[in-house]
Structure formats: structure tokens, C-alpha cells
Design a protein around this motif. Structure first.
Motif, short mmCIF file in Angstrom:
data_model
loop_
_atom_site.label_atom_id
_atom_site.label_comp_id
_atom_site.label_asym_id
_atom_site.label_seq_id
_atom_site.Cartn_x
_atom_site.Cartn_y
_atom_site.Cartn_z
N PRO A 1 0.83 -1.22 0.00
CA PRO A 1 0.00 0.00 0.00
C PRO A 1 0.85 1.26 0.00
N ARG A 2 0.51 2.17 -0.89
CA ARG A 2 1.21 3.45 -1.00
C ARG A 2 0.17 4.56 -1.17
N ASP A 3 -0.14 5.24 -0.09
CA ASP A 3 -1.14 6.32 -0.09
C ASP A 3 -2.49 5.81 -0.60
N VAL A 4 -2.92 4.66 -0.12
CA VAL A 4 -4.23 4.14 -0.48
C VAL A 4 -5.31 5.01 0.17
N PRO A 5 -6.24 5.59 -0.58
CA PRO A 5 -7.28 6.43 0.02
C PRO A 5 -8.14 5.61 0.99
N LEU A 6 -8.23 6.10 2.23
CA LEU A 6 -8.97 5.41 3.29
C LEU A 6 -9.68 6.44 4.16
N ALA A 7 -10.92 6.18 4.48
CA ALA A 7 -11.70 7.08 5.35
C ALA A 7 -11.70 6.52 6.77
N VAL A 8 -11.54 7.40 7.74
CA VAL A 8 -11.62 7.05 9.16
C VAL A 8 -12.56 8.03 9.82
N THR A 9 -13.59 7.53 10.48
CA THR A 9 -14.60 8.41 11.08
C THR A 9 -14.98 7.91 12.46
N ALA B 1 -21.43 9.25 5.42
CA ALA B 1 -20.53 9.94 4.49
C ALA B 1 -19.39 9.03 4.05
N ALA B 2 -18.92 8.17 4.97
CA ALA B 2 -17.87 7.23 4.61
C ALA B 2 -18.37 6.22 3.59
N ARG B 3 -19.59 5.73 3.76
CA ARG B 3 -20.16 4.81 2.79
C ARG B 3 -20.33 5.48 1.42
N ALA B 4 -20.75 6.72 1.44
CA ALA B 4 -20.91 7.45 0.18
C ALA B 4 -19.57 7.61 -0.53
N ALA B 5 -18.52 7.86 0.24
CA ALA B 5 -17.19 8.01 -0.36
C ALA B 5 -16.72 6.70 -1.00
N ILE B 6 -17.06 5.58 -0.38
CA ILE B 6 -16.71 4.28 -0.97
C ILE B 6 -17.48 4.06 -2.26
N GLU B 7 -18.77 4.32 -2.25
CA GLU B 7 -19.61 4.09 -3.43
C GLU B 7 -19.27 5.03 -4.57
N ASP B 8 -18.69 6.20 -4.24
CA ASP B 8 -18.27 7.15 -5.28
C ASP B 8 -16.83 6.93 -5.73
N ARG B 9 -16.19 5.88 -5.23
CA ARG B 9 -14.81 5.53 -5.57
C ARG B 9 -13.81 6.60 -5.14
N GLU B 10 -14.14 7.32 -4.08
CA GLU B 10 -13.20 8.29 -3.54
C GLU B 10 -12.22 7.62 -2.59
N VAL B 11 -12.63 6.54 -1.92
CA VAL B 11 -11.78 5.78 -1.03
C VAL B 11 -12.01 4.30 -1.29
N TYR B 12 -11.05 3.48 -0.87
CA TYR B 12 -11.17 2.03 -1.03
C TYR B 12 -11.90 1.38 0.15
N GLY B 13 -11.99 2.07 1.26
CA GLY B 13 -12.64 1.51 2.43
C GLY B 13 -12.71 2.55 3.53
N ALA B 14 -13.24 2.12 4.68
CA ALA B 14 -13.40 3.05 5.79
C ALA B 14 -13.31 2.28 7.11
N ILE B 15 -12.84 2.99 8.13
CA ILE B 15 -12.82 2.46 9.49
C ILE B 15 -13.76 3.33 10.31
N VAL B 16 -14.75 2.70 10.92
CA VAL B 16 -15.76 3.40 11.70
C VAL B 16 -15.53 3.10 13.17
N THR B 17 -15.28 4.14 13.98
CA THR B 17 -15.04 3.96 15.41
C THR B 17 -16.26 4.39 16.21
N GLY B 18 -16.25 3.99 17.48
CA GLY B 18 -17.36 4.32 18.38
C GLY B 18 -18.29 3.14 18.57
N GLY B 19 -18.77 2.97 19.79
CA GLY B 19 -19.69 1.86 20.06
C GLY B 19 -19.02 0.52 20.09
#
Length: 325
Positions: A34-42, A71-89
Motif C-alpha cells: 500500500p502506497r497512499d491508499v485512500p482510506l476514510a476514518v470516522t 458519508a464514509a459509505r458514500a465516499a466508498i460508493e463514489d470511488r473516492e476511497v477504497y474503504g473506511a474504518i468506523v469507530t465508536g460503540g
């Protein structure tokens, strides 16, 4: 140069070509990371998770911070990121998109286990790959035949059809028929790629035209040496750096980005966008393929003008008769 010397030169040239092909195909596969793989963290612990990822894998991820999980799911579906990490709970949850890249999705699933400390970490595939091709093996293998058949069609049209108009007709016929037939095989018989049939067929046809048109166009403009230049560019650079089986961000820099500017890489990205993401992220690879197609037409036009100038008979100039004094 006698026959023996020519034979030695050809043999040495083949050795060099073999070495180049080994480097071109094996080196990217041996250096996937992995080299600067777009990833969302929320979520409330997003900063802490981002710090952990930075310490564990420096420069591996290009982390963004969307407002919430939606918003993280929307970013995945729009191909802005390859995945997301959701914290809390509780333990962090990881959202992946195997349709975008099974290789990246597998790496994110491993990260989920590290973050949660449990082998059965919470991983959700937001945009899943086809059930008949979960690892994307068939999808990745689909790009090379499109490229090789395009090269073969370009070579045949160059050698068999002398006129530029005839070559253009052949290109159009091959692209139209090839797109329809190839997707009929992939979707109807093998059933390994989802998405709209006509849209995927149009993409396959555009890829075929871009590759075969480049071969024909270069050969028309600069001669038969253009066949070798186009073929080597598509096979030695375009195909191994297309990231059809991985992702551009997993290849060594800058080859992952360069591969997306060539027809094989643009083809893989565009096919993924149409098949799995309803066209999201399709603009850039579509523009790349259209530019290659336009350049091919321009080169074919240059070749037609050159041929017309060559075939035009030059007026003969007769010397004046001598005049008697």
C-alpha cells in the motif's frame, strides 16, 4: 554483416527482450504494497486510529475524515476511497469494497483484525465483487486478452489492408463486434462480471479501438516500426502496470499512476466503475481512452496524407529543343 553475425545479433536482441519482459511483469508483482491508499476514518476515535495506522504503516494510507458513517459509505460508493474504518460503540468496524480491489479489501480486513484483536473482526463489504469471482481473478485476466487481441487486429489490418479508409472500416468492425462478443462471453457464459451489458460492451469496444487503432495509426504514420513500438508499449508497460488484479496505489511509484494513462490501466478502472459502481469514477479513465482513440485517428489521417502524396504522379519536365542559329 554475414548470416552468423545477424543470427548472433537477433539472439542477443531476443535475450534483452526476454529480460525486459521478466522485469516488467515480475517486478511490480514482487513489490506490491500500500502506497497512499485512500482510506476514510470516522467516529470519535478517528484521530487515535489514524495515528495507529501511521505508526504501523507509514505512508501506506491517505486518510480522510468524513463526518459520519453515512458519508464514509458514500465516499466508498463514489470511488473516492477504497474503504473506511468506523469507530465508536465498541471495537472499530471496517467497511471494504472488494469490487474496487480485492487485494486492498483483503489488506483492510487484516487491519480490522489487528484493531479489534479478534479473528472474526467486524468487516462489511459495501461494494462486493461478483459472487462467481470473489477474488477478482477472472476480472483481472479479462484485460490482457482485450489488449492482445487489439494488438493482433492492428497488425493484421496494417499488413493486409493498404488503404487508410479500409483500415478504419476494419477498426470500427473489430471494435463494435469485439465489444459485443467479449461481454457476451464474460457475462453470459462465464457470468463473472456484473453491470449493464451494453455499457460494458461499449467499454470493451473502446478499449479494442484504442489499442488496435494505436497500432494501425503508428504503422500508417511512421511505417512498420510503429507496430513494434505500439505493441511493446501496450505489453511491456501498459499491461503489467495496469493494476487490473490489484490497485494503482499498490504498485511502485510512479508506475501505478503511469499505468492509468495507458489503455490497459484505463480499461481496468473504467470496467470496474461501470460494473460495480454505476459509473462512479469513470470520467478519468474514459477521457484517457478517448484521447488514445483520437490520437489513433489523427495518426491514421497522417498516414493517409502521406500515402496520397506518395501515390500522386509528379509532372514530367521536358527539356526545350535547341534552336538553330
Amino acid at each position: 554483416m554475414n548470416t552468423t553475425q545477424r543470427a548472433l545479433a537477433v539472439g542477443l536482441g531476443a535475450v534483452l527482450l526476454q529480460a525486459l519482459m521478466l522485469i516488467a511483469f515480475a517486478w511490480p508483482a514482487a513489490n506490491i504494497a500500500p502506497r497512499d491508499v485512500p482510506l476514510a476514518v470516522t467516529g470519535p476515535q478517528a484521530a487515535m486510529v489514524a495515528d495507529q495506522l501511521g505508526l504501523h504503516s507509514p505512508d501506506a494510507f491517505d486518510i480522510s475524515n468524513p463526518a459520519d458513517e453515512a458519508a464514509a459509505r458514500a465516499a466508498i460508493e463514489d470511488r473516492e476511497v477504497y474503504g473506511a474504518i468506523v469507530t465508536g460503540g465498541g471495537a472499530p468496524r471496517v467497511l471494504i469494497a472488494s469490487g474496487a480491489s480485492p487485494a486492498v479489501a483483503q489488506q483492510l480486513s487484516a487491519i480490522a483484525q489487528q484493531l479489534s484483536g479478534a479473528p472474526a473482526a467486524q468487516v462489511e463489504d459495501v461494494v462486493a465483487a461478483d459472487a462467481d469471482d470473489p477474488r477478482g481473478t477472472a476480472f483481472g485476466a479479462m484485460v490482457l486478452p482485450l489488449v492482445m487481441s487489439g494488438i493482433a487486429a492492428g497488425v493484421l489490418l496494417t499488413l493486409v489492408i493498404p488503404a487508410a479508409g479500409g483500415r478504419l472500416v476494419g477498426l470500427a468492425t473489430f471494435s463494435f463486434g469485439g465489444g459485443l462478443l467479449s461481454m457476451a462471453i464474460i457475462q453470459g457464459w462465464m457470468s463473472v462480471v456484473p453491470g449493464p451489458y451494453l455499457g460494458l460492451a461499449a467499454v470493451a469496444g473502446l478499449v479494442s479501438f484504442s489499442v488496435s487503432g494505436t497500432v494501425v495509426g503508428l504503422a500508417s504514420a511512421i511505417g512498420r516500426a510503429g507496430i513494434g513500438i505500439a505493441a511493446l508499449t501496450m505489453l511491456l508497460i501498459g499491461n503489467p502496470f495496469s493494476a487490473a488484479t490489484s490497485a494503482p496505489e499498490l504498485l511502485p511509484r510512479p508506475w501505478g499512476a503511469i499505468g492509468q494513462l495507458l489503455p490497459p490501466g484505463a480499461a481496468a478502472s473504467l470496467l470496474r466503475s461501470v460494473a460495480y459502481f454505476d459509473g462512479a469514477g469513470a470520467t478519468k479513465p474514459l477521457v484517457v481512452l478517448l484521447i488514445w482513440a483520437a490520437v489513433a485517428l489523427a495518426l491514421l489521417g497522417v498516414g493517409a496524407v502521406r500515402g496520397r502524396n506518395t501515390d500522386t504522379p509528379q509532372p514530367s519536365v521536358t527539356a526545350p529543343e535547341p534552336v538553330a542559329a
